[in-house]
Design a protein around this motif. Structure first.
Motif, PDB file in Angstrom:
ATOM      1  N   UNK A  95       0.834  -1.210   0.000  1.00 45.89           N
ATOM      2  CA  UNK A  95       0.000   0.000   0.000  1.00 45.89           C
ATOM      3  C   UNK A  95       0.861   1.248   0.000  1.00 45.89           C
ATOM      4  N   UNK A  96       1.996   1.171   0.681  1.00 42.67           N
ATOM      5  CA  UNK A  96       2.896   2.329   0.720  1.00 42.67           C
ATOM      6  C   UNK A  96       3.603   2.505  -0.615  1.00 42.67           C
ATOM      7  N   UNK A  97       3.778   1.392  -1.327  1.00 44.90           N
ATOM      8  CA  UNK A  97       4.529   1.396  -2.580  1.00 44.90           C
ATOM      9  C   UNK A  97       3.723   1.993  -3.732  1.00 44.90           C
ATOM     10  N   UNK A  98       2.408   1.761  -3.723  1.00 45.34           N
ATOM     11  CA  UNK A  98       1.574   2.204  -4.851  1.00 45.34           C
ATOM     12  C   UNK A  98       0.692   3.375  -4.449  1.00 45.34           C
ATOM     13  N   UNK A  99       0.834   4.464  -5.165  1.00 43.91           N
ATOM     14  CA  UNK A  99      -0.023   5.615  -4.919  1.00 43.91           C
ATOM     15  C   UNK A  99      -1.457   5.244  -5.322  1.00 43.91           C
ATOM     16  N   UNK A 100      -2.414   5.697  -4.540  1.00 44.18           N
ATOM     17  CA  UNK A 100      -3.817   5.433  -4.873  1.00 44.18           C
ATOM     18  C   UNK A 100      -4.213   3.986  -4.685  1.00 44.18           C
ATOM     19  N   UNK A 101      -3.511   3.267  -3.804  1.00 47.35           N
ATOM     20  CA  UNK A 101      -3.841   1.861  -3.554  1.00 47.35           C
ATOM     21  C   UNK A 101      -4.921   1.747  -2.485  1.00 47.35           C
ATOM     22  N   UNK A 102      -5.740   0.723  -2.609  1.00 48.53           N
ATOM     23  CA  UNK A 102      -6.720   0.412  -1.567  1.00 48.53           C
ATOM     24  C   UNK A 102      -6.653  -1.077  -1.283  1.00 48.53           C
ATOM     25  N   UNK A 103      -6.919  -1.447  -0.024  1.00 49.41           N
ATOM     26  CA  UNK A 103      -7.069  -2.858   0.316  1.00 49.41           C
ATOM     27  C   UNK A 103      -8.469  -3.297  -0.095  1.00 49.41           C
ATOM     28  N   UNK A 104      -8.595  -4.545  -0.531  1.00 47.66           N
ATOM     29  CA  UNK A 104      -9.936  -5.093  -0.756  1.00 47.66           C
ATOM     30  C   UNK A 104     -10.050  -6.426  -0.035  1.00 47.66           C
ATOM     31  N   UNK A 105     -11.166  -6.591   0.696  1.00 46.26           N
ATOM     32  CA  UNK A 105     -11.410  -7.856   1.406  1.00 46.26           C
ATOM     33  C   UNK A 105     -12.745  -8.411   0.910  1.00 46.26           C
ATOM     34  N   UNK A 106     -13.851  -8.092   1.595  1.00 48.32           N
ATOM     35  CA  UNK A 106     -15.160  -8.533   1.107  1.00 48.32           C
ATOM     36  C   UNK A 106     -15.505  -7.842  -0.199  1.00 48.32           C
ATOM     37  N   UNK A 107     -15.193  -6.574  -0.266  1.00 52.25           N
ATOM     38  CA  UNK A 107     -15.449  -5.801  -1.493  1.00 52.25           C
ATOM     39  C   UNK A 107     -16.868  -5.284  -1.610  1.00 52.25           C
ATOM     40  N   UNK A 108     -17.731  -5.606  -0.649  1.00 52.30           N
ATOM     41  CA  UNK A 108     -19.161  -5.310  -0.824  1.00 52.30           C
ATOM     42  C   UNK A 108     -19.454  -3.814  -0.878  1.00 52.30           C
ATOM     43  N   UNK A 109     -18.660  -3.004  -0.191  1.00 50.21           N
ATOM     44  CA  UNK A 109     -18.874  -1.559  -0.254  1.00 50.21           C
ATOM     45  C   UNK A 109     -17.924  -0.910  -1.263  1.00 50.21           C
ATOM     46  N   UNK A 110     -16.665  -1.357  -1.272  1.00 44.49           N
ATOM     47  CA  UNK A 110     -15.675  -0.735  -2.159  1.00 44.49           C
ATOM     48  C   UNK A 110     -16.051  -0.908  -3.634  1.00 44.49           C
TER      49      UNK A 110
END
Lengths: 318, 213
Positions: free
Chosen positions: A19-34
């Motif tokens: 996440x620190x390496x890529x600008x504009x990165x987001x974690x995704x887990x369930x993904x239901x809201x993202x």
């Protein structure tokens, strides 16, 4: 949906480092809201880091007698865990009052905490929204605000936090555990996790960029009678107008956290001290400083009445 | 982390840029080379292997492809429906590793190695799943658009009750949930039927579950 690169992490530290390496990165887990928000171009990450394979899907007993809930434990599994059902019933009840069976099977503990508001003006990219686009204004203020917040809100934003689970975690004094890109870890009290909007409503939590939630820790069980009551426009699968989570002890003391009214789970310890005086005294103190709109003025009364109902139910159940 | 890396995140920028250079003379003069290249740039692709209805399927997809779109557009399994595409209607419900999910709210690349069952995998016209047969017997639909999702959801609901997973309407958290119409209604709330066949849907599920009348 905007195009994005996708990678999988195999350890929490590796995920935070990515996440620190890529600008504009987001974690995704369930993904239901993202993913819902990405389809609407409200969230536009350039890089998704899939954290589903981090092994954070267990619920473990802690040495002090509490539970540590892995960040990736699905809402269904958390609600159904025998220890949670027995000792933290408020948490099971809050989870089961939220979303649908399908969504609870996907949604994770950490993702539930990080879900965004369902304010219709946040969701409509044609409308001004300081949370979605800082500095653009707030169309909800003066707009249709029946569902929106009455306390803890600001002149920049009157959105509510939509989570039921977070209401229970706040009443249970949970701690949110995290890891950062440099490998450092910390624990954040639920009371300090969600931020009030002030003039920066786009800042919703105390997490630093790239900081990853690894677990939610519950202190040892506090006993008492647990009740969660959610008032909504339909009997199932709807967000709260008002929800009240209560843990009532035999001596008349207890804890109260309220949902559907504020940008974070709303708990005022000084109001809990007034429990022996009844629902009106508690809700008056709890909502001290509220600034409802004409549309959601009814929530002031609804909090008091829901609390009265919940107190009566807890006394019946005890 | 290489073990878990999708085998190819194949970006074709070099190839595409080569094409742009070769065709640059044909470009309108008011478009910059860089902007033109951006319009041609391929989105990130990834390879994913999913077990669908018992068959291993390897696909190379745009990372944005949802599981629902992979099923419908790549594998031509059009039983799963796209209603709202936002997890609100349940028409896209499939069973992934034994649990019902909204296939519109997960990416195909996130489902690598997962066993997915769609309505096509539950039964066939001459060998219906008991839930499919019950929906027909009880007229559990009108237009039929939500039906594949309703049936996948219903099959999983009975498993959830069987495994003792409580619901919002379960009177006790410490006792196993009981089969009742109220339990089924609550658990099916993530599947919307705009024709309003709800009462017949509950009758169909109740028959399969052998709910006492």
């Amino acid at each position: 949906m905007k195009a994005f690169d996708y990678s999988r992490a195999d350890s929490p530290a590796a995920a935070a480092a990515l996440a620190a390496q890529f600008e504009g990165a987001r974690f995704i887990a369930g993904g239901t809201n993202l993913l819902d928000l990405m389809k609407l171009d409200i969230e536009t990450p350039q890089h998704l880091i899939d954290v589903n394979h981090l092994g954070l899907d267990q619920i473990d007993a802690t040495p002090d007698g509490g539970l540590r809930i892995g960040a990736l434990v699905r809402n269904t599994d958390l609600a159904a865990d025998a220890r949670v059902r027995k000792d933290y019933a408020l948490l099971s009840r809050a989870l089961l009052a939220g979303a649908s069976g399908q969504l609870r099977n996907m949604a994770t503990t950490a993702g539930n905490l990080l879900q965004r508001t369902r304010c219709p003006y946040f969701y409509d990219t044609a409308q001004a929204c300081n949370k979605r686009k800082p500095g653009s204004g707030c169309a909800a203020i003066g707009g249709v605000s029946r569902q929106l917040g009455i306390i803890g809100v600001s002149a920049a934003c009157i959105a509510t936090h939509p989570s039921d689970m977070a209401i229970a975690l706040r009443a249970l004094d949970a701690q949110v555990e995290t890891i950062s890109a440099d490998g450092s870890t910390r624990s954040i009290a639920m009371a300090d996790f969600h931020q009030l909007p002030g003039d920066t409503p786009h800042v919703e939590t105390s997490l630093a960029p790239g900081e990853l939630i690894t677990a939610v820790a519950l202190p040892p069980p506090v006993g008492g009678t647990h009740v969660y009551h959610k008032v909504r426009d339909r009997a199932s699968y709807a967000f709260a107008l008002v929800s009240v989570g209560l843990i009532l002890q035999k001596d008349g003391g207890g804890r109260i956290a309220v949902g559907g009214i504020a940008p974070k789970p709303w708990r005022v310890e000084a109001a809990e001290a007034l429990l022996p005086q009844g629902a009106k005294a508690v809700s008056t103190r709890l909502l001290d400083g509220a600034t409802p709109t004409q549309d959601n003025q009814f929530k002031v009364t609804l909090v008091e009445r829901t609390l009265a109902s919940v107190l009566a139910q807890a006394r019946d159940d005890a | 982390m290489n073990d878990h890396e999708p085998s190819t995140l194949s970006r074709r920028r070099f190839l595409i840029l080569g094409v742009v250079t070769a065709t640059a003379f044909a470009m309108p003069p008011f478009i910059s080379l860089k902007a033109y290249a951006a319009t041609l740039e391929q989105p990130p692709m990834a390879k994913v292997t999913i077990q669908v209805n018992g068959q291993s399927q390897t696909l190379e997809v745009d990372t944005r492809t949802t599981l629902l779109d992979a099923l419908r557009e790549h594998l031509h399994l059009t039983g799963s429906k796209k209603g709202c595409d936002h997890g609100q209607c349940g028409a896209c419900t499939v069973i992934a590793d034994g649990r019902r999910i909204n296939s519109c709210l997960t990416l195909a690349v996130m489902q690598n190695g997962v066993e997915v069952t769609t309505i096509e995998g539950l039964g066939l016209p001459d060998n219906l799943h008991p839930m499919q047969a019950a929906f027909i017997r009880h007229d559990g639909y009108q237009c039929g658009y939500c039906t594949p999702g309703q049936i996948c959801s219903a099959v999983a609901v009975l498993e959830e009750i069987h495994h003792g997973i409580p619901s919002h309407v379960s009177p006790s958290l410490t006792e196993p949930p009981r089969l009742s119409a109220a339990e089924l209604q609550e658990r099916m709330s993530g599947n919307i039927c705009r024709c309003g066949a709800y009462s017949n849907i509950i009758e169909a599920i109740s028959e399969v579950a052998e709910v006492p009348a």
